[in-house]
Design a protein around this motif. Structure first.
Motif, PDB file in Angstrom:
ATOM      1  N   GLY A  69      37.878  27.373  54.789  1.00  0.00           N
ATOM      2  CA  GLY A  69      36.666  28.169  54.882  1.00  0.00           C
ATOM      3  C   GLY A  69      35.718  27.637  55.942  1.00  0.00           C
ATOM      4  O   GLY A  69      36.120  26.928  56.872  1.00  0.00           O
ATOM      5  N   ASN A  70      34.455  27.946  55.797  1.00  0.00           N
ATOM      6  CA  ASN A  70      33.455  27.558  56.791  1.00  0.00           C
ATOM      7  C   ASN A  70      32.222  27.012  56.097  1.00  0.00           C
ATOM      8  O   ASN A  70      31.097  27.418  56.381  1.00  0.00           O
ATOM      9  N   HIS A  71      32.429  26.087  55.188  1.00  0.00           N
ATOM     10  CA  HIS A  71      31.313  25.567  54.414  1.00  0.00           C
ATOM     11  C   HIS A  71      30.991  24.113  54.720  1.00  0.00           C
ATOM     12  O   HIS A  71      30.138  23.519  54.053  1.00  0.00           O
ATOM     13  N   VAL A  72      31.647  23.510  55.707  1.00  0.00           N
ATOM     14  CA  VAL A  72      31.315  22.167  56.165  1.00  0.00           C
ATOM     15  C   VAL A  72      30.646  22.304  57.524  1.00  0.00           C
ATOM     16  O   VAL A  72      31.280  22.658  58.523  1.00  0.00           O
ATOM     17  N   HIS A  73      29.344  22.044  57.572  1.00  0.00           N
ATOM     18  CA  HIS A  73      28.543  22.274  58.769  1.00  0.00           C
ATOM     19  C   HIS A  73      28.237  20.927  59.422  1.00  0.00           C
ATOM     20  O   HIS A  73      27.700  20.024  58.769  1.00  0.00           O
ATOM     21  N   THR A  74      28.568  20.769  60.696  1.00  0.00           N
ATOM     22  CA  THR A  74      28.395  19.497  61.391  1.00  0.00           C
ATOM     23  C   THR A  74      27.349  19.613  62.493  1.00  0.00           C
ATOM     24  O   THR A  74      27.245  20.634  63.179  1.00  0.00           O
ATOM     25  N   HIS A  75      26.574  18.536  62.651  1.00  0.00           N
ATOM     26  CA  HIS A  75      25.573  18.426  63.711  1.00  0.00           C
ATOM     27  C   HIS A  75      25.765  17.059  64.365  1.00  0.00           C
ATOM     28  O   HIS A  75      25.531  16.028  63.733  1.00  0.00           O
ATOM     29  N   THR A  76      26.219  17.047  65.623  1.00  0.00           N
ATOM     30  CA  THR A  76      26.534  15.796  66.303  1.00  0.00           C
ATOM     31  C   THR A  76      25.758  15.666  67.601  1.00  0.00           C
ATOM     32  O   THR A  76      25.356  16.662  68.208  1.00  0.00           O
ATOM     33  N   TYR A  77      25.536  14.441  68.011  1.00  0.00           N
ATOM     34  CA  TYR A  77      24.930  14.178  69.303  1.00  0.00           C
ATOM     35  C   TYR A  77      26.040  14.125  70.362  1.00  0.00           C
ATOM     36  O   TYR A  77      27.228  13.985  70.031  1.00  0.00           O
ATOM     37  N   PRO A  78      25.715  14.222  71.660  1.00  0.00           N
ATOM     38  CA  PRO A  78      26.749  14.162  72.702  1.00  0.00           C
ATOM     39  C   PRO A  78      27.487  12.827  72.683  1.00  0.00           C
ATOM     40  O   PRO A  78      26.912  11.784  72.363  1.00  0.00           O
ATOM     41  N   ALA A  79      28.765  12.852  73.008  1.00  0.00           N
ATOM     42  CA  ALA A  79      29.581  11.635  73.013  1.00  0.00           C
ATOM     43  C   ALA A  79      29.057  10.606  74.007  1.00  0.00           C
ATOM     44  O   ALA A  79      29.249   9.402  73.819  1.00  0.00           O
ATOM     45  N   GLU A  80      28.360  11.074  75.052  1.00  0.00           N
ATOM     46  CA  GLU A  80      27.827  10.152  76.054  1.00  0.00           C
ATOM     47  C   GLU A  80      26.752   9.235  75.498  1.00  0.00           C
ATOM     48  O   GLU A  80      26.412   8.208  76.103  1.00  0.00           O
ATOM     49  N   GLU A  81      26.190   9.583  74.349  1.00  0.00           N
ATOM     50  CA  GLU A  81      25.155   8.744  73.746  1.00  0.00           C
ATOM     51  C   GLU A  81      25.718   7.447  73.179  1.00  0.00           C
ATOM     52  O   GLU A  81      24.982   6.489  72.954  1.00  0.00           O
ATOM     53  N   GLU A  82      27.027   7.399  72.941  1.00  0.00           N
ATOM     54  CA  GLU A  82      27.657   6.200  72.387  1.00  0.00           C
ATOM     55  C   GLU A  82      27.933   5.220  73.518  1.00  0.00           C
ATOM     56  O   GLU A  82      29.068   4.955  73.899  1.00  0.00           O
ATOM     57  N   ASP A  83      26.876   4.648  74.033  1.00  0.00           N
ATOM     58  CA  ASP A  83      26.938   3.772  75.202  1.00  0.00           C
ATOM     59  C   ASP A  83      26.702   2.329  74.766  1.00  0.00           C
ATOM     60  O   ASP A  83      25.643   1.998  74.226  1.00  0.00           O
ATOM     61  N   PHE A  84      27.701   1.467  75.026  1.00  0.00           N
ATOM     62  CA  PHE A  84      27.568   0.069  74.632  1.00  0.00           C
ATOM     63  C   PHE A  84      26.562  -0.675  75.497  1.00  0.00           C
ATOM     64  O   PHE A  84      26.135  -1.766  75.149  1.00  0.00           O
ATOM     65  N   ALA A  85      26.199  -0.080  76.639  1.00  0.00           N
ATOM     66  CA  ALA A  85      25.188  -0.695  77.496  1.00  0.00           C
ATOM     67  C   ALA A  85      23.795  -0.175  77.205  1.00  0.00           C
ATOM     68  O   ALA A  85      22.857  -0.462  77.930  1.00  0.00           O
ATOM     69  N   SER A  86      23.647   0.580  76.129  1.00  0.00           N
ATOM     70  CA  SER A  86      22.351   1.135  75.784  1.00  0.00           C
ATOM     71  C   SER A  86      21.363   0.022  75.476  1.00  0.00           C
ATOM     72  O   SER A  86      21.712  -1.033  74.943  1.00  0.00           O
ATOM     73  N   THR A  87      20.106   0.267  75.829  1.00  0.00           N
ATOM     74  CA  THR A  87      19.074  -0.724  75.524  1.00  0.00           C
ATOM     75  C   THR A  87      18.934  -0.932  74.026  1.00  0.00           C
ATOM     76  O   THR A  87      18.649  -2.036  73.569  1.00  0.00           O
ATOM     77  N   ASP A  88      19.159   0.115  73.244  1.00  0.00           N
ATOM     78  CA  ASP A  88      19.080   0.000  71.787  1.00  0.00           C
ATOM     79  C   ASP A  88      19.830   1.173  71.161  1.00  0.00           C
ATOM     80  O   ASP A  88      19.369   2.316  71.203  1.00  0.00           O
ATOM     81  N   ALA A  89      20.998   0.888  70.599  1.00  0.00           N
ATOM     82  CA  ALA A  89      21.823   1.947  70.015  1.00  0.00           C
ATOM     83  C   ALA A  89      21.243   2.484  68.714  1.00  0.00           C
ATOM     84  O   ALA A  89      21.765   3.467  68.171  1.00  0.00           O
ATOM     85  N   SER A  90      20.169   1.878  68.199  1.00  0.00           N
ATOM     86  CA  SER A  90      19.575   2.381  66.955  1.00  0.00           C
ATOM     87  C   SER A  90      19.015   3.786  67.118  1.00  0.00           C
ATOM     88  O   SER A  90      18.742   4.465  66.133  1.00  0.00           O
ATOM     89  N   ARG A  91      18.865   4.226  68.373  1.00  0.00           N
ATOM     90  CA  ARG A  91      18.369   5.583  68.589  1.00  0.00           C
ATOM     91  C   ARG A  91      19.348   6.621  68.045  1.00  0.00           C
ATOM     92  O   ARG A  91      18.959   7.756  67.756  1.00  0.00           O
ATOM     93  N   LEU A  92      20.634   6.244  67.910  1.00  0.00           N
ATOM     94  CA  LEU A  92      21.605   7.158  67.305  1.00  0.00           C
ATOM     95  C   LEU A  92      21.224   7.455  65.853  1.00  0.00           C
ATOM     96  O   LEU A  92      21.322   8.592  65.385  1.00  0.00           O
TER      97      LEU A  92
END
Length: 790
Positions: free
Chosen positions: A151-174
């Motif tokens: 069916g269609n009862h599992v609704h997902t909301h995701t951020y762009p994959a580019e946000e998963e950056d190990f060089a990010s100043t602070d990954a807590s923004r995810l």
């Protein structure tokens, strides 16, 4: 030779595919009836928080002053909820951790064919059984459960994959993104009557996947300020969101909250294996239908632990969530309902236990008897067929007869498989040994190659599976060359060095800067990783210049040697420098020194072979060009006078494969090796870079062997047959070493060993074409004439 190559390719493809039918078949079964407790559940909705990569001790350990860095969750633990430690199984990775948590079963090993990303088969989950599930978080996890839901009862909301950056100043923004999105979601529902009506229904689930802790742990390690501050942020976000949810539902007391993690993390920032820091994760449950924690004195799962009553296995959480909200337990769940978490009547507990038992029994009925027994029922039968094929093929390539089909034996096997209604792949595995063994038995007079093969096989197997270091030490004393002696001893250290479970030691990559002009690129590449990691530690991201140098070096590593002279020394020196530069960019410690040491030993090998030729009065070739067929020597000369060359050739191939720990590094999931190229999580590009790192020692050895083959005028076909037999003998051993349990490091390493060693025959033939071009061809620019001198 082409026909032989095509037949060998087909045979080895069959051998390769056989492990997926024998070892990596899905344990999931279908056709079971979902089981639900008939009584009214204690809760109308459930909120699941998963703090990806959170260790149990990081949450539960108090600060030196007695306070907690997670005051809200600490108050839940002490006052309103039940808490404990969730013991997860290996592989301790995000996908299997979430599957066990939400679907109740441990990793479907057939997912290895999909790179552990896609669902190999449809599976049931708590989300699938819910009325509606809303999810927020990573694009790597959420789509997996939406795709597997009916069916269609599992609704997902995701951020762009580019946000998963190990060089990010602070990954807590995810995590901040997730909390902000959920708050906005509930606020927007006030003006959306349809959405609000759906939210007010029962049997709903809200899933928040919080990836920031895991990303900060990989980038800065679990003891870092970034990792610990991210835990504080998550605690604060959970507290704020609980208030938002309670206010939205009028504090009706019908909401249950579950806070846990999919896996932990080692001190060096990796996960995937079975260390307690990876398998022990926090579990806190509170709200409707949940009892308060009580200290108990009964023995715990791990002797010496002083935890509360909440210690449970990861798969047990799925039936707990289903029972609290009144959902059917996922049909493939193997979890056991943890009664100590429930605050309900004895009747409800009894009905829930009965439902759990019937749900497991349904799986048992589908397979008629024991689950594990029937899941591995055909493993011995198929394994014997593949072994017969391996032994028959190895014996056949030692002879010089054509294969023919034995119709009578094949017909009996075919009828047997038809009566068993076996899959089509079973026919291939069982019929393949027939023509191979017919060809073997047709002529009992085997070539002299067979007499040489088995001693070499025994020697190599004992070397590979005993002590590679000891073998290198013994090899060092076989010659009078001081260079050979020292190089072998230096190379012997590398198999003893750890490839996982260590901090990156980038200072080992700083080579001396007083290098000739030809080594300028190596000097630059030795400092680029150090500058890159220094920039990342200072949270300035991946420098663009470093990234340009890294990708340019990778792209030019094959083309640059083609510009050099084709004389043996200069061409090989150019190849070694070019490949070493790329290898430096992909290293995080002592393995960066392996290519220089291996190259040193290769030059010593070339010198020894040329001295042997001069001793025998045979002039060696100094120019690496094509060799015509009339230059090939006889089998007799090969086996009687050049055994040392063969021993060294195959031994160094094995050294390149096992000596550096490259195969283990692919499965250790430490992204630090590719930080010079990219820091945004991309498993395909990262995997490709790591595979190139594996191939570099192979190319170094093969280029050397190409040069020796040309200078000594050895028969390439004869050498190929020897390597073919030895590789198949090793592949047969690794066939029995393949495992479908344990960490991804264990599973991936066992698969890698089998696949690469088994396909080494085909791989080396293809690689020999590449190395022939590298060593014998020259790229002429600006219409210059080819020159045979430096």
């Amino acid at each position: 030779m082409i026909t032989f190559f095509l037949v060998g390719l087909a045979v080895h493809v069959v051998f390769f595919l056989s492990i997926f039918d024998i070892y990596f078949t899905s344990p999931l079964v279908h056709g079971m009836t979902p089981q639900t407790t008939p009584l009214a559940p204690p809760s109308s909705r459930l909120v699941l928080f998963v703090a990806d990569g959170l260790r149990a001790d990081s949450l539960f350990t108090l600060l030196p002053d007695g306070s907690s860095r997670t005051p809200y969750l600490r108050s839940v633990i002490e006052e309103t909820g039940t808490w404990g430690v969730s013991h997860t199984r290996v592989p301790t990775e995000s996908r299997p951790g979430h599957v066990a948590l939400i679907a109740g079963f441990y990793e479907d090993v057939s997912a290895v064919a999909k790179g552990w990303k896609e669902n190999p088969v449809e599976f049931d989950s708590v989300f699938n059984e819910s009325r509606n599930t809303w999810c927020w978080g990573s694009p790597d996890i959420l789509p997996m459960f939406a795709k597997g839901a009916s069916g269609n009862h599992v609704h997902t909301h995701t951020y762009p994959a580019e946000e998963e950056d190990f060089a990010s100043t602070d990954a807590s923004r995810l995590d901040t993104w997730v909390f902000t999105q959920v708050k906005s979601f509930f606020q927007s529902s006030e003006s959306n009557s349809t959405l609000k009506a759906s939210l007010l229904e029962d049997k709903n689930i809200f899933f928040l996947h919080l990836l920031g802790i895991d990303t900060n742990g990989h980038a800065h390690r679990p003891m870092s300020k970034e990792y610990l501050d991210n835990i504080v942020l998550v605690d604060r976000g959970v507290a704020e969101l609980v208030d938002v949810i309670e206010d939205f539902f009028g504090r009706d007391g019908r909401t249950t909250y579950v806070f846990t993690s999919d896996h932990g993390m080692t001190n060096w920032g990796s996960h995937g294996a079975g260390h307690p820091s990876e398998t022990l994760t926090p579990l806190v449950v509170w709200g409707s239908g949940v009892s308060k924690a009580q200290r108990v004195t009964e023995p715990q799962l791990f002797e010496g632990d002083d935890f509360l009553q909440g210690n449970k296995l990861r798969a047990d959480i799925a039936p707990l969530m289903a029972s609290l909200v009144g959902l059917p337990i996922p049909v493939n769940s193997v979890g056991v309902l943890p009664l100590l978490y429930l605050n309900s009547s004895d009747k409800f507990k009894a009905e829930s236990m009965y439902t759990n038992a019937i749900q497991v029994l349904e799986q048992f009925k589908v397979k008629m008897q024991g689950l594990v027994y029937y899941h591995t029922y055909d493993r011995f039968f198929l394994g014997c067929s593949v072994v017969l094929g391996f032994v028959g093929w190895t014996s056949y390539i030692s002879s010089r007869n054509l294969m023919r089909l034995s119709v009578s034996v094949a017909a009996v096997i075919t009828v047997f498989l038809l009566l068993q209604r076996s899959p089509i792949t079973y026919y291939i595995y069982c019929l393949l040994p027939v023509p191979v063994w017919y060809s073997v038995l047709k002529d009992y007079q085997l070539a002299p190659l067979l007499q040489f093969t088995f001693p070499v096989c025994l020697f190599l197997i004992s070397v590979v599976f005993c002590l590679l270091t000891a073998a290198l030490v013994l090899l060092s004393v076989q010659f009078r060359s001081l260079s050979w002696f020292v190089a072998c001893l230096c190379l012997a250290f590398f198999p003893l060095m750890p490839v996982v479970g260590r901090e990156a030691n980038l200072h080992l990559k700083q080579l001396p800067t007083c290098l000739p002009q030809q080594m300028l690129l190596v000097a630059v590449c030795s400092f680029v990783p150090l500058l890159t990691h220094s920039s990342l530690l200072q949270k300035r991201g991946l420098p663009l210049l470093n990234q340009i140098i890294s990708w340019s070096t990778l792209a030019s590593s094959i083309l640059v040697p083609l510009l050099s002279s084709t004389r043996i020394f200069y061409r090989l020196f150019s190849i070694f420098l070019s490949l070493t530069s790329t290898y430096l960019l992909l290293s995080t410690g002592s393995e960066a020194l392996f290519p220089p040491v291996l190259s040193w030993l290769m030059f010593a090998w070339i010198n020894i072979e040329q001295e042997a030729l001069l001793t025998q009065g045979v002039p060696g070739r100094q120019e690496v060009e094509s060799v015509t067929s009339n230059m090939c020597i006889s089998y007799f000369f090969l086996f009687e006078n050049k055994k040392q060359t063969l021993y060294r050739q195959v031994f160094f191939i094995i050294t390149a494969f096992f000596g550096t720990g490259n195969i283990a590094s692919i499965n250790s999931f430490d992204p630090a090796s590719v930080y010079c190229f990219l820091t945004v999580f991309n498993p395909f590009i990262m995997g490709g870079l790591m595979m190139w790192k594996v191939l570099i020692p192979f190319i170094i050895v093969m280029c050397t062997f190409e040069s020796i083959q040309v200078s000594t005028q050895l028969s390439s076909r004869s050498l190929f047959l020897v390597v073919l037999v030895i590789s198949d003998a090793m592949a047969l051993h690794f066939f029995f070493m393949v495992q479908d349990y344990g960490s991804w490091l264990d599973i991936g390493t066992s698969i890698s060993h089998y696949v690469i060693v088994m396909s080494m025959t085909i791989f080396l033939m293809l690689l020999s074409v590449v190395t022939h071009l590298l060593t014998s061809k020259r790229l002429i620019l600006w219409n210059r004439h080819k020159m045979h001198f430096p």
